[in-house]
Design an enzyme around this catalytic site. Structure first.
Site, PDB file in Angstrom:
ATOM      1  N   ALA A  83     -27.636 -25.866  32.470  1.00 13.72           N
ATOM      2  CA  ALA A  83     -26.525 -25.645  33.430  1.00 13.72           C
ATOM      3  C   ALA A  83     -26.039 -26.625  34.505  1.00 13.72           C
ATOM      4  O   ALA A  83     -25.238 -27.350  33.858  1.00 13.72           O
ATOM      5  CB  ALA A  83     -27.008 -24.488  34.385  1.00 13.72           C
ATOM      6  N   ARG A  87     -16.857 -36.873  33.444  1.00 16.21           N
ATOM      7  CA  ARG A  87     -15.399 -37.108  33.830  1.00 16.21           C
ATOM      8  C   ARG A  87     -15.067 -38.825  35.381  1.00 16.21           C
ATOM      9  O   ARG A  87     -13.885 -38.924  34.923  1.00 16.21           O
ATOM     10  CB  ARG A  87     -15.312 -35.606  34.638  1.00 16.21           C
ATOM     11  CG  ARG A  87     -14.057 -34.366  34.688  1.00 16.21           C
ATOM     12  CD  ARG A  87     -14.668 -33.298  34.938  1.00 16.21           C
ATOM     13  NE  ARG A  87     -15.165 -32.784  34.344  1.00 16.21           N
ATOM     14  CZ  ARG A  87     -15.878 -31.642  34.787  1.00 16.21           C
ATOM     15  NH1 ARG A  87     -16.474 -31.813  35.717  1.00 16.21           N
ATOM     16  NH2 ARG A  87     -15.987 -30.505  33.835  1.00 16.21           N
ATOM     17  N   GLU A  98     -32.429 -32.716  24.811  1.00 13.84           N
ATOM     18  CA  GLU A  98     -32.439 -31.231  24.039  1.00 13.84           C
ATOM     19  C   GLU A  98     -33.685 -31.115  23.514  1.00 13.84           C
ATOM     20  O   GLU A  98     -33.753 -30.756  22.216  1.00 13.84           O
ATOM     21  CB  GLU A  98     -31.546 -30.695  24.551  1.00 13.84           C
ATOM     22  CG  GLU A  98     -31.513 -29.211  24.155  1.00 13.84           C
ATOM     23  CD  GLU A  98     -32.157 -27.884  24.853  1.00 13.84           C
ATOM     24  OE1 GLU A  98     -31.603 -28.389  26.149  1.00 13.84           O
ATOM     25  OE2 GLU A  98     -32.674 -27.343  24.892  1.00 13.84           O
ATOM     26  N   SER A 120     -26.085 -24.677  26.929  1.00  8.86           N
ATOM     27  CA  SER A 120     -25.132 -24.412  28.167  1.00  8.86           C
ATOM     28  C   SER A 120     -24.843 -23.192  28.334  1.00  8.86           C
ATOM     29  O   SER A 120     -24.071 -22.586  28.036  1.00  8.86           O
ATOM     30  CB  SER A 120     -23.376 -25.478  28.218  1.00  8.86           C
ATOM     31  OG  SER A 120     -23.698 -26.895  28.535  1.00  8.86           O
ATOM     32  N   CYS A 172     -29.247 -16.110  32.181  1.00  4.89           N
ATOM     33  CA  CYS A 172     -29.248 -14.762  32.426  1.00  4.89           C
ATOM     34  C   CYS A 172     -28.510 -13.677  31.861  1.00  4.89           C
ATOM     35  O   CYS A 172     -28.762 -12.098  32.752  1.00  4.89           O
ATOM     36  CB  CYS A 172     -28.548 -14.834  33.666  1.00  4.89           C
ATOM     37  SG  CYS A 172     -27.598 -16.475  34.287  1.00  4.89           S
ATOM     38  N   ARG A 205     -16.577 -35.070  24.093  1.00  4.17           N
ATOM     39  CA  ARG A 205     -16.382 -35.375  25.199  1.00  4.17           C
ATOM     40  C   ARG A 205     -17.409 -36.862  25.381  1.00  4.17           C
ATOM     41  O   ARG A 205     -17.208 -37.300  26.619  1.00  4.17           O
ATOM     42  CB  ARG A 205     -16.324 -34.670  26.530  1.00  4.17           C
ATOM     43  CG  ARG A 205     -15.844 -33.439  25.975  1.00  4.17           C
ATOM     44  CD  ARG A 205     -16.014 -32.683  27.608  1.00  4.17           C
ATOM     45  NE  ARG A 205     -14.543 -32.907  28.620  1.00  4.17           N
ATOM     46  CZ  ARG A 205     -15.490 -32.835  29.668  1.00  4.17           C
ATOM     47  NH1 ARG A 205     -16.424 -31.677  29.423  1.00  4.17           N
ATOM     48  NH2 ARG A 205     -14.937 -33.149  30.619  1.00  4.17           N
ATOM     49  N   TYR A 246     -10.584  -3.541  54.647  1.00  7.11           N
ATOM     50  CA  TYR A 246     -10.786  -1.789  55.472  1.00  7.11           C
ATOM     51  C   TYR A 246      -9.712  -1.520  53.864  1.00  7.11           C
ATOM     52  O   TYR A 246      -8.451  -1.735  54.719  1.00  7.11           O
ATOM     53  CB  TYR A 246     -10.788  -1.277  56.265  1.00  7.11           C
ATOM     54  CG  TYR A 246     -10.206   0.089  56.349  1.00  7.11           C
ATOM     55  CD1 TYR A 246     -11.881   0.950  55.454  1.00  7.11           C
ATOM     56  CD2 TYR A 246      -9.343   0.888  57.035  1.00  7.11           C
ATOM     57  CE1 TYR A 246     -11.717   2.903  56.239  1.00  7.11           C
ATOM     58  CE2 TYR A 246      -9.258   2.005  56.818  1.00  7.11           C
ATOM     59  CZ  TYR A 246     -10.129   3.091  55.800  1.00  7.11           C
ATOM     60  OH  TYR A 246      -9.993   4.271  56.232  1.00  7.11           O
ATOM     61  N   ARG A 249     -24.826  -2.978  63.431  1.00  9.97           N
ATOM     62  CA  ARG A 249     -24.171  -2.399  64.776  1.00  9.97           C
ATOM     63  C   ARG A 249     -25.947  -2.151  65.212  1.00  9.97           C
ATOM     64  O   ARG A 249     -26.052  -2.244  66.971  1.00  9.97           O
ATOM     65  CB  ARG A 249     -22.962  -1.491  64.293  1.00  9.97           C
ATOM     66  CG  ARG A 249     -22.035  -1.338  65.882  1.00  9.97           C
ATOM     67  CD  ARG A 249     -21.124  -0.086  65.782  1.00  9.97           C
ATOM     68  NE  ARG A 249     -21.427   1.110  65.612  1.00  9.97           N
ATOM     69  CZ  ARG A 249     -20.773   2.562  65.804  1.00  9.97           C
ATOM     70  NH1 ARG A 249     -19.498   1.863  65.908  1.00  9.97           N
ATOM     71  NH2 ARG A 249     -21.272   3.118  65.036  1.00  9.97           N
TER      72      ARG A 249
END
Lengths: 470, 470
Positions: A14, A25, A38, A44, A48, A75, A442, A458
């Site tokens: 990630a 980019r 790597e 990528s 999880c 890329r 609501y 509250r």
């Protein structure tokens, strides 16, 4: 004419790949060469997502991969898989690299202008007799996931339908409970063992008890306050039981779900600054402290906790991705920062949703804070609307200031993501009194007249006023 | 010895009964007499639940009643049902009261020390030929709901199973689309007719179009840009079609879902201050402006919109309840305020969730604001997780400051309540750039790596930067 700079990224998950992609980019090949190193064979991917892959919710490994090596290479990112970094030389601005076929150490040196450390985390593996036996599985990497899945399929195929298949998960935190769900879904009898008195120690014990009770109702045997002393193996050398100080739990398979530590051995050896949890320390632009040309992000760093004012280790893909974006933007000539976290986390075990943000009671006490706590029970929808499910919300507010310090939620469908309201309120430094006036959505299918988070606010505000009199 | 004061409340629904209950909590009978005057026969009910009652999601009328008249009376509240107030006399500190059995005007005067006006809202009823014909139904009160339900049951019983039963809903706002769902669920063929070009005009037209497309896919005929000119009646005098300028739509039943106006005729006659929408104007403690002893709350007031800085009418039970709490606290000797709203609303039609907060484009333009808008498409969960449903998020951010101005969401399960994140961010005055760093709950069953609200914020922040160059 501008010279071409070289950006070297260690780790293609990630944080690393977000940094590489974002930098690409912003800067063309002629200005920036990007090399990603790597150790494994995947890029990528969603670590999880592994529990859901194992549990059968996600069809295949490909679903977990956001972008393949080929897509990155298209890329103009020079991605080198199965390539390990064996040393960092910050002063020499170079890293030592060993490819899979390169035989023994030490490997070649590769120079950089900008280095990104995105080495991730390694799972905790207690030093126990039998821990390395076949049948004991971690769930950190895609390779781990694949190995576990193959092992489960072997066990399931070998056993007749009526025979119970027993799994023991060591650790009752996020990974542990998610793996418990995955194993239950596959039809295994599951025991979760943890040293702590309640599961989910990122929650306070009273909220953790709600999780434990729900897990028991789901048929997950939840053993807490129990220290694992060994993995017992059979004559074939395979794991066959998990032993604690008091007893032992039979197991056809053992899953380690004990959480992770930053993978920062190389950084430590190179003298880079580490925090108390061994995570790299960076500035808000994700530059390693004291270094102009080294950046770090993802599961190998510590981040600023905006509520406590301290740095800590939070291994979450969503943060890793943001770190990568920030690093890539900065290397690409832009400006971005990662201001910090408030400690939000959400998880589920079967239909139970569990969420927390901010400080727990223990964390707040350790900071010297005085606070009031309230816990309320409400429902996810109007009480009369079908599917209205009970949920508990706990809230911590500082005495005198009334500032929100943290919130914890345990409930069913629709409970978990409600923690986001508290997370934004924490970021904004709101008091619980201010929160009572929040204009939340609501309608009967979505919320009771008072959203459960507002009911908690509250009550907390009333407690703060009451405590203020003393 | 303290003299007993008298609090008179007009209206026994959310605002009125919350005020009465909260005041009673703070002051005993000897100090405060509480008289509540209610025109109808119900108390403390969820008007917003009526569509779900009609649709069959809610079993019975009792489910919608939070507290019965008897329960209120047990708490020493003198509740008088079927009792109408025919005049206010602020200078004389009294109201004129007529009971059901009292025959004609003018009724007796009842004095007060503190008056609470909680007269609610009345549904819009266009002056059309045939509007009062049998078969034309409003859905504002419990009596309306009961009458509609009985009419539907008669129609459904009279028709054979194979015969289509046709219903026309006039109005495609919140009430209109909720009623469309209720009627579809009962097996009717439903046509919704609205004058506007898209349904849900509290959304921008581009987001409204998404709602319209989804409604069409659900089999709800959605006719927009069409002005209703008459309700056609049959020989029996009952409604049989809804006529527009161009055509007419057959109807076994017609439902008015056109929204509401503040019920403030008495207040107007008494010279109390009203805003542009005819809602009573109050201060932040919910005291009617310029009056020491008159309070107002619920659907009959205008509230401060914190984003626009103007007052407006927002009829929502959740606000009404808060108003009542604030009024009851203040009359009870405490201190509370209602700071205002940010314009959050959430609704659903079948499995489509619709939410908005803050300003729409039209509202922002009317305030003289310059802003950028972005719309993104994402999913409610990680793309690979089962049940990941598409959702669109639109965001408005002010140019130069980058301040969040509003957000709109259209999607499936899990989309609607995400608007709360934007609602809290609006309350806190956050910029979209600040929002990109929010620490929202992430796990594959709950969110993609970037929560859709963050994806929108990130794109909006990029647009603000780009626009900032000009």
């Amino acid at each position: 004419m501008a010279t071409t700079q070289r950006m070297v990224v260690i780790g293609a998950n990630a944080a690393g790949m977000s940094a590489a992609s974002q930098a690409r980019r912003l800067k063309p090949v002629g200005e920036l060469e990007i090399v990603v190193l790597e150790r494994g064979g995947y890029t990528s991917y969603s670590a999880c997502g592994i529990p859901y892959w194992v549990g059968g919710d996600v069809a295949g490994v490909d679903d977990l991969i956001a972008r393949t090596p080929e897509q990155h290479r298209e890329r103009d990112i020079d991605l080198r898989l199965y390539t390990e970094v064996t040393a960092l030389d910050p002063d020499g601005r170079r890293v030592r690299v060993r490819g899979r076929g390169d035989g023994g150490p030490p490997g070649e040196w590769l120079g950089y202008d900008q280095l990104v450390i995105a080495t991730g985390a390694r799972p905790l593996r207690p030093e126990l007799p039998g821990i390395d036996a076949p049948g004991v599985h971690g769930v950190q990497t895609m390779e781990d996931g694949r190995a576990l899945l193959e092992a489960l399929e072997r066990i399931e195929a070998a056993r007749s339908a009526g025979t119970p298949r027993r799994a023991v998960v060591i650790g009752a935190g996020y990974i542990g409970v998610e793996m418990a769900e995955a194993l239950i879904r596959r039809g295994h009898e599951v025991t979760v063992v943890d040293r702590a008195e309640q599961p989910m120690t990122t929650l306070d014990p009273d909220m953790g008890r709600l999780v434990r009770e729900a897990m028991c109702r789901m048929g997950i045997e939840t053993v807490t306050g129990a220290t694992v002393t060994a993995i017992r193996t059979g004559e074939d050398g395979r794991a066959r039981a998990v032993a604690t100080e008091d007893t032992e739990y039979e197991a056809d398979i053992v899953v380690l779900g004990l959480g992770v530590r930053p993978e920062t051995e190389l950084a430590r050896e190179a003298g880079l600054p580490l925090g108390g949890s061994e995570g790299l320390l960076t500035d808000l632009a994700m530059r390693v402290r004291g270094r102009e040309d080294i950046w770090a992000g993802g599961d190998c760093v510590e981040v600023l906790d905006l509520v406590s004012g301290r740095t800590r280790h939070v291994a979450l893909g969503t943060h890793a991705n943001k770190h990568g974006q920030v690093i890539g933007t900065n290397i690409g000539g832009g400006y971005a920062t990662f201001p910090g976290v408030v400690g939000t986390a959400v998880s589920k075990v079967c239909d139970l949703e569990i969420a927390r943000t901010g400080l727990s009671e223990e964390q707040a006490r350790a900071l010297g804070l005085r606070f009031t706590t309230v816990t309320i029970e409400s429902t996810s929808r109007a009480g009369y609307y079908p599917g209205a499910a009970p949920m508990h919300v706990k809230m911590l507010a500082e005495r005198r200031t009334g500032r929100l310090l943290g919130a914890q939620i345990v409930g069913r469908e629709g409970a978990g993501k409600r923690v986001d309201v508290a997370a934004v309120a924490l970021s904004a430094g709101m008091t619980v009194e201010q929160m009572t006036a929040l204009d939340l959505g609501y309608a009967p299918p979505f919320s009771p007249l008072w959203d459960p988070v507002l009911v908690a606010a509250r009550k907390a505000a009333a407690e703060v006023r009451r405590a203020g009199a003393h």
